[in-house]
Design a protein around this motif. Structure first.
Motif, PDB file in Angstrom:
ATOM      1  N   UNK A  79      77.687   8.099  33.220  1.00  0.00           N
ATOM      2  CA  UNK A  79      78.969   8.197  34.355  1.00  0.00           C
ATOM      3  C   UNK A  79      80.711   9.193  33.655  1.00  0.00           C
ATOM      4  N   UNK A  80      80.068   8.550  32.166  1.00  0.00           N
ATOM      5  CA  UNK A  80      80.964   9.174  31.255  1.00  0.00           C
ATOM      6  C   UNK A  80      81.235  10.325  30.072  1.00  0.00           C
ATOM      7  N   UNK A 270      83.339   2.134  24.345  1.00  0.00           N
ATOM      8  CA  UNK A 270      83.402   3.411  24.445  1.00  0.00           C
ATOM      9  C   UNK A 270      83.754   3.950  25.742  1.00  0.00           C
ATOM     10  N   UNK A 271      83.737   2.764  26.836  1.00  0.00           N
ATOM     11  CA  UNK A 271      84.445   2.948  28.206  1.00  0.00           C
ATOM     12  C   UNK A 271      85.731   2.685  28.268  1.00  0.00           C
ATOM     13  N   UNK A 272      86.449   1.485  27.474  1.00  0.00           N
ATOM     14  CA  UNK A 272      87.870   1.529  27.176  1.00  0.00           C
ATOM     15  C   UNK A 272      88.802   2.688  26.264  1.00  0.00           C
ATOM     16  N   UNK A 273      88.226   3.179  25.617  1.00  0.00           N
ATOM     17  CA  UNK A 273      88.592   4.509  24.713  1.00  0.00           C
ATOM     18  C   UNK A 273      89.124   5.448  25.582  1.00  0.00           C
ATOM     19  N   UNK A 274      90.315   5.956  25.951  1.00  0.00           N
ATOM     20  CA  UNK A 274      90.730   7.037  26.890  1.00  0.00           C
ATOM     21  C   UNK A 274      90.085   8.168  26.286  1.00  0.00           C
ATOM     22  N   UNK A 275      90.122   8.178  25.420  1.00  0.00           N
ATOM     23  CA  UNK A 275      90.249  10.328  24.742  1.00  0.00           C
ATOM     24  C   UNK A 275      89.234   9.956  23.695  1.00  0.00           C
ATOM     25  N   UNK A 276      87.670   9.728  24.243  1.00  0.00           N
ATOM     26  CA  UNK A 276      86.428  10.514  23.786  1.00  0.00           C
ATOM     27  C   UNK A 276      86.281  11.458  22.752  1.00  0.00           C
ATOM     28  N   UNK A 277      86.993  12.256  23.526  1.00  0.00           N
ATOM     29  CA  UNK A 277      86.827  13.745  22.563  1.00  0.00           C
ATOM     30  C   UNK A 277      87.503  14.128  21.522  1.00  0.00           C
ATOM     31  N   UNK A 278      88.324  12.506  20.794  1.00  0.00           N
ATOM     32  CA  UNK A 278      88.557  12.322  19.315  1.00  0.00           C
ATOM     33  C   UNK A 278      88.068  11.682  18.328  1.00  0.00           C
ATOM     34  N   UNK A 279      86.552  11.106  18.916  1.00  0.00           N
ATOM     35  CA  UNK A 279      85.857   9.341  18.675  1.00  0.00           C
ATOM     36  C   UNK A 279      85.020  10.011  17.583  1.00  0.00           C
ATOM     37  N   UNK A 280      85.360   9.632  16.154  1.00  0.00           N
ATOM     38  CA  UNK A 280      84.099  10.345  15.910  1.00  0.00           C
ATOM     39  C   UNK A 280      83.058   8.646  15.816  1.00  0.00           C
ATOM     40  N   UNK A 281      82.359   8.661  15.250  1.00  0.00           N
ATOM     41  CA  UNK A 281      80.851   7.929  15.151  1.00  0.00           C
ATOM     42  C   UNK A 281      81.556   7.197  13.658  1.00  0.00           C
ATOM     43  N   UNK A 318      78.940  13.818  20.787  1.00  0.00           N
ATOM     44  CA  UNK A 318      79.753  16.024  21.170  1.00  0.00           C
ATOM     45  C   UNK A 318      80.179  15.803  22.726  1.00  0.00           C
ATOM     46  N   UNK A 319      81.156  14.756  22.822  1.00  0.00           N
ATOM     47  CA  UNK A 319      82.028  14.460  23.755  1.00  0.00           C
ATOM     48  C   UNK A 319      83.892  15.495  24.192  1.00  0.00           C
ATOM     49  N   UNK A 320      83.322  16.672  24.926  1.00  0.00           N
ATOM     50  CA  UNK A 320      84.987  17.128  24.942  1.00  0.00           C
ATOM     51  C   UNK A 320      86.076  16.716  25.863  1.00  0.00           C
ATOM     52  N   UNK A 321      87.058  17.368  26.153  1.00  0.00           N
ATOM     53  CA  UNK A 321      88.145  17.004  26.986  1.00  0.00           C
ATOM     54  C   UNK A 321      88.121  16.023  28.403  1.00  0.00           C
ATOM     55  N   UNK A 322      86.347  17.048  28.883  1.00  0.00           N
ATOM     56  CA  UNK A 322      85.836  16.222  30.287  1.00  0.00           C
ATOM     57  C   UNK A 322      85.339  15.165  30.143  1.00  0.00           C
ATOM     58  N   UNK A 323      85.323  14.185  28.914  1.00  0.00           N
ATOM     59  CA  UNK A 323      85.085  13.101  28.768  1.00  0.00           C
ATOM     60  C   UNK A 323      85.579  12.073  28.799  1.00  0.00           C
ATOM     61  N   UNK A 324      86.744  12.293  28.058  1.00  0.00           N
ATOM     62  CA  UNK A 324      88.183  11.455  28.209  1.00  0.00           C
ATOM     63  C   UNK A 324      88.270  10.979  29.741  1.00  0.00           C
ATOM     64  N   UNK A 325      88.876   9.590  29.355  1.00  0.00           N
ATOM     65  CA  UNK A 325      89.220   8.679  31.091  1.00  0.00           C
ATOM     66  C   UNK A 325      91.064   8.756  30.818  1.00  0.00           C
ATOM     67  N   UNK A 326      91.122   8.561  31.964  1.00  0.00           N
ATOM     68  CA  UNK A 326      92.508   8.918  32.571  1.00  0.00           C
ATOM     69  C   UNK A 326      92.923   7.042  31.697  1.00  0.00           C
ATOM     70  N   UNK A 327      94.446   7.238  31.366  1.00  0.00           N
ATOM     71  CA  UNK A 327      94.496   5.246  31.215  1.00  0.00           C
ATOM     72  C   UNK A 327      95.379   4.970  32.327  1.00  0.00           C
ATOM     73  N   UNK A 328      94.675   4.920  34.145  1.00  0.00           N
ATOM     74  CA  UNK A 328      95.060   4.298  35.127  1.00  0.00           C
ATOM     75  C   UNK A 328      93.433   4.214  35.697  1.00  0.00           C
ATOM     76  N   UNK A 329      93.727   2.874  36.824  1.00  0.00           N
ATOM     77  CA  UNK A 329      92.207   2.909  37.650  1.00  0.00           C
ATOM     78  C   UNK A 329      92.149   2.977  38.824  1.00  0.00           C
ATOM     79  N   UNK A 330      91.594   4.232  39.641  1.00  0.00           N
ATOM     80  CA  UNK A 330      91.644   3.873  40.719  1.00  0.00           C
ATOM     81  C   UNK A 330      91.561   2.913  42.057  1.00  0.00           C
ATOM     82  N   UNK A 331      92.360   2.699  42.894  1.00  0.00           N
ATOM     83  CA  UNK A 331      92.329   1.400  43.947  1.00  0.00           C
ATOM     84  C   UNK A 331      92.731   1.896  44.622  1.00  0.00           C
ATOM     85  N   UNK A 332      91.472   1.116  45.732  1.00  0.00           N
ATOM     86  CA  UNK A 332      90.937   0.782  47.241  1.00  0.00           C
ATOM     87  C   UNK A 332      91.866  -0.252  47.600  1.00  0.00           C
TER      88      UNK A 332
END
Length: 746
Positions: A79-80, A270-281, A318-332
């Motif tokens: 997913x991420x 790893x799920x909660x962090x919005x910007x995975x592309x800036x997260x080092x080990x 090696x996460x890039x920008x496509x792995x970053x998460x928006x700070x909101x959630x889809x709701x249905x």
């Protein structure tokens, strides 16, 4: 987005492979704040192993959460981080024999052989959840003779036997596997080992992922130290193990499921962090430790990190920008009345029951500064989270009934509502009270079923002590849980004695004595906090209440400091651990900042001399008053600063911008294990050193004093201020908190 929190809710192996590290904002990780980014067009391969059923071991050697762990990690990778399902191989229970694991390791290396060494390096994940153990190292002269202590660490496969054999996966094999993966420079390895191989922890309320064996270390043949050939990790591999050799890795019980402690909070980070592309080990390891503290997992093991400085700065997978998460959630919508919605985010995204969100029709409508919405359109509704599973949550829609946000009115969403986007406004921290389970020991390795308050097997001293534990006006700071519910503390009873244990199964080690009134203490209670002599009911009841009060106060102080945000707070006071040398007058002669251990943690050994230094940055707009408290593995709270030199005498607490205060020198002695230091900084003088006293201080009014006074009354004296329907700010500009952790080892 400004994150606010309710005041009333704050509470809050050594095998060769894993990549995880230290977090933004931690003083220990300051050099690692810039993660190295790389192209993300690289192949991905993962081998995930989970074993909780061991047919050749006894009933008490079985685990509960390994299958859940593999499911969490597999979903996370897909997913991420963009792994395709066909790139993720999973081996579970009877599919994870020693032969099966070795076969899949070989296949993974073969697949990598088809990856061009000229393109981007492949990302390889090796994950193991199960028992760890040890076997004798090879004899001197063997190419894999590499252990000073004469023991190899192993991963225990499904078909392992009690004493270990050729089925076990030795650390030597894992090292050769890593070398093969990295040999052509075409891949990087990430392995997470959620197990342990040794440790001195005791039996808590959860299963420990260590298989103890009666093994004899390989002895030197010459009488001299063993002649070994140490192994070195390849530059493109990083090691994260769940705990150090003197600790244990427990399973973590949440709701009705168990997980490995490391995996549970690794996935959340790893799920909660919005910007995975800036997260080092390096940052990630500290994020895990931070979450242990925020969730009051105390005592908790220390994740071990190994790798080159450059490798630790690499972005996770090696996460890039496509792995970053928006700070909101889809709701249905959920149901026909429009009153309930489902969020595409749950506990592993940081969603908690009681948190409040605002619901918008489109992301671009979100008011990112809710206190100053400007021309942003109004939200569709507010949402209050009612349940939060691993990856999804449910919420009820409402509107505030007044401008002061003191009362809610439940509403239904429009009939044509199909989906929207929810952004968090107020965060509710869960488990504000400690949860206690009571059991009777059957033998040194097994307990009977959990006991409830009405169970006749509960001794009167325990029943009376727990029934009267709340003082007048105190909050529900302790909950007696029944059945298989998650707990934080365990009260184990054996004969006429009892002892308290953390759910993690970690304490400071051996008990202070093994006899009370001439009676031997049962083996099942060794290492716990106690013993409590139940033969003296009145004394035992008071002792139990005193122990629990001390433990919960310490846990809540740690959680309070860990959950304090820097958003809008006063200038943050830096807290440093210093290595010191003394002159003949036993005064500090020289002091230097404590060096990080190779695994990126702070470690001191027996008899080391140290001190703590609090510094107010020169950029602070005003002076602050500081109190420094230290909490040891036995949950004792010590006043470090200000110095208390006599009755009624308090050292000046005031720190001007750029100024420092250094504590008296200390010597590292028992208890060994994780230590925490907390600095509380306020704009006005404070008397928080009184928290160190074993007895509760005199009652103070809850209608006067600073917001921190009120918060500490709740968290450490358990004083309730009643229900406040309106969320309150914890990021108060008048105070701040900083938390520092180090490990003391014998």
């Amino acid at each position: 987005m400004t994150q606010k929190q309710r005041l009333a809710s704050l509470a809050g192996i050594v095998v060769a492979l894993v990549l995880v590290g230290a977090s933004a904002g931690s003083w220990a990780s300051a050099p690692e704040q810039t993660a190295t980014r790389e192209p993300n067009t690289r192949p991905r391969l993962a081998l995930l192993i989970g074993i909780q059923s061991y047919p050749q071991l006894g009933a008490h050697r079985q685990l509960n959460g390994s299958r859940n762990d593999v499911s969490l990690v597999s979903t996370l990778l897909v997913d991420r981080f963009g792994f395709r399902p066909d790139q993720v191989v999973t081996l579970l229970d009877d599919g994870a024999t020693g032969a099966s694991i070795r076969r899949e390791m070989g296949r993974l290396v073969e697949r990598l052989g088809r990856v061009s060494a000229d393109g981007p390096a492949a990302q390889v994940v090796f994950y193991f959840s199960g028992h760890g153990s040890r076997v004798p190292d090879q004899e001197e002269g063997h190419p894999d003779c590499d252990e000073e202590d004469g023991l190899d660490e192993t991963l225990v496969p499904y078909d392992a036997d009690e004493e270990g054999g050729d089925q076990d996966i030795r650390d030597d094999e894992l090292h050769h596997f890593v070398e093969a993966v990295c040999s052509r420079g075409a891949a990087r390895v990430w392995a997470v080992l959620d197990c342990c191989h040794s440790g001195t922890g005791v039996r808590g309320a959860t299963t420990i992922r260590r298989l103890e064996r009666n093994v004899v270390a390989q002895a030197p043949t010459s009488g001299e130290p063993r002649r070994i050939k140490p192994k070195r990790l390849p530059d493109e591999a990083v090691v994260l193990s769940a705990c150090r050799a003197s600790e244990v890795e427990p399973e973590y019980r949440e709701s009705d499921r168990s997980y490995g402690l490391l995996t549970r909070f690794l996935v959340e980070a790893l799920r909660e962090t919005p910007k995975a592309s800036a997260l080092s080990y390096g940052m990630l390891r500290q994020m895990i430790v931070d979450r242990y503290q925020r969730n009051a997992v105390v005592p908790a093991p220390t994740p071990q990190l190994e790798g080159t400085a450059q490798a630790l700065r690499h972005v996770v997978l090696g996460a890039g920008g496509e792995c970053d998460r928006t700070p909101y959630f889809r709701a249905e919508p959920l149901g026909r009345d429009g009153r309930t919605v489902r969020l595409a985010g749950g506990a592993f995204h940081g969603v908690t029951v009681g948190s409040l969100y605002q619901l918008y029709e489109r992301p671009e409508q979100i008011a990112w500064q809710p206190d100053r919405p400007g021309d942003a359109p109004p939200s569709l509704a507010w949402l209050e989270i009612e349940s939060a599973d691993g990856l999804v949550a449910t919420a009820r829609a409402f509107q505030w009934a007044d401008a002061g946000h003191t009362a809610k009115t439940e509403i239904g969403l429009p009939r044509d509502f199909r989906h929207g986007y929810a952004v968090e406004r107020y965060h509710e921290y869960t488990h504000t009270s400690a949860r206690l389970r009571v059991v009777r020991a059957i033998d040194p390795e097994a307990d009977g079923p959990p006991l409830g308050p009405d169970d006749p097997a509960v001794p009167p001293a325990v029943r009376n002590g727990l029934a009267s534990i709340r003082g007048e006006g105190e909050s529900e700071w302790l909950t007696w849980v029944e059945g298989d519910a998650a707990c934080d503390l365990l009260l184990r009873i054996d004969g006429h004695h009892a002892a308290l244990f953390p759910a993690t199964g970690m304490t400071s080690g051996e008990p202070g004595g093994d006899r009370v009134r001439g009676a031997s203490i049962p083996v099942s209670l060794r290492g716990g906090w106690g013993p409590i002599d139940l033969a003296a009911p009145d004394k035992a009841a008071e002792q139990l209440k005193d122990y629990l009060r001390r433990i919960v106060r310490a846990r809540n102080l740690i959680r309070l400091a860990a959950t304090q945000t820097a958003d809008g707070a006063a200038a943050r006071v830096d807290l440093e651990l210093l290595a010191v040398k003394l002159n003949r007058d036993l005064e500090i002669e020289t002091a230097r900042r404590w060096a990080l251990a190779p695994e990126r943690s702070l470690v001191m050994q027996k008899d080391d001399l140290f001190a703590l230094r609090a510094t107010l940055p020169p950029t602070s707009p005003k002076a602050m008053y500081v109190t420094v408290l230290a909490i040891d593995p036995d949950m004792q709270i010590h006043a470090v600063l200000p110095h208390q030199e006599g009755v009624g005498l308090v050292d000046p607490q005031r720190l001007e911008p750029g100024a420092s205060r250094t504590s008296s020198p200390y010597q590292c002695t028992e208890p060994y294990g994780p230590h925490q230091a907390i600095v509380l900084a306020t704009e006005a003088p404070n008397d928080f050193h009184m928290l160190a006293q074993p007895a509760l201080p005199r009652t103070r009014s809850t209608t006067a004093g600073s917001p921190l006074d009120e918060l500490l009354l709740e968290q450490t004296y358990f004083r309730t201020r009643g229900r406040r329907p309106r969320p309150q700010k914890s990021a108060d500009p008048s105070w701040s908190a900083t938390l520092l952790r180090w490990d003391a080892v014998p």
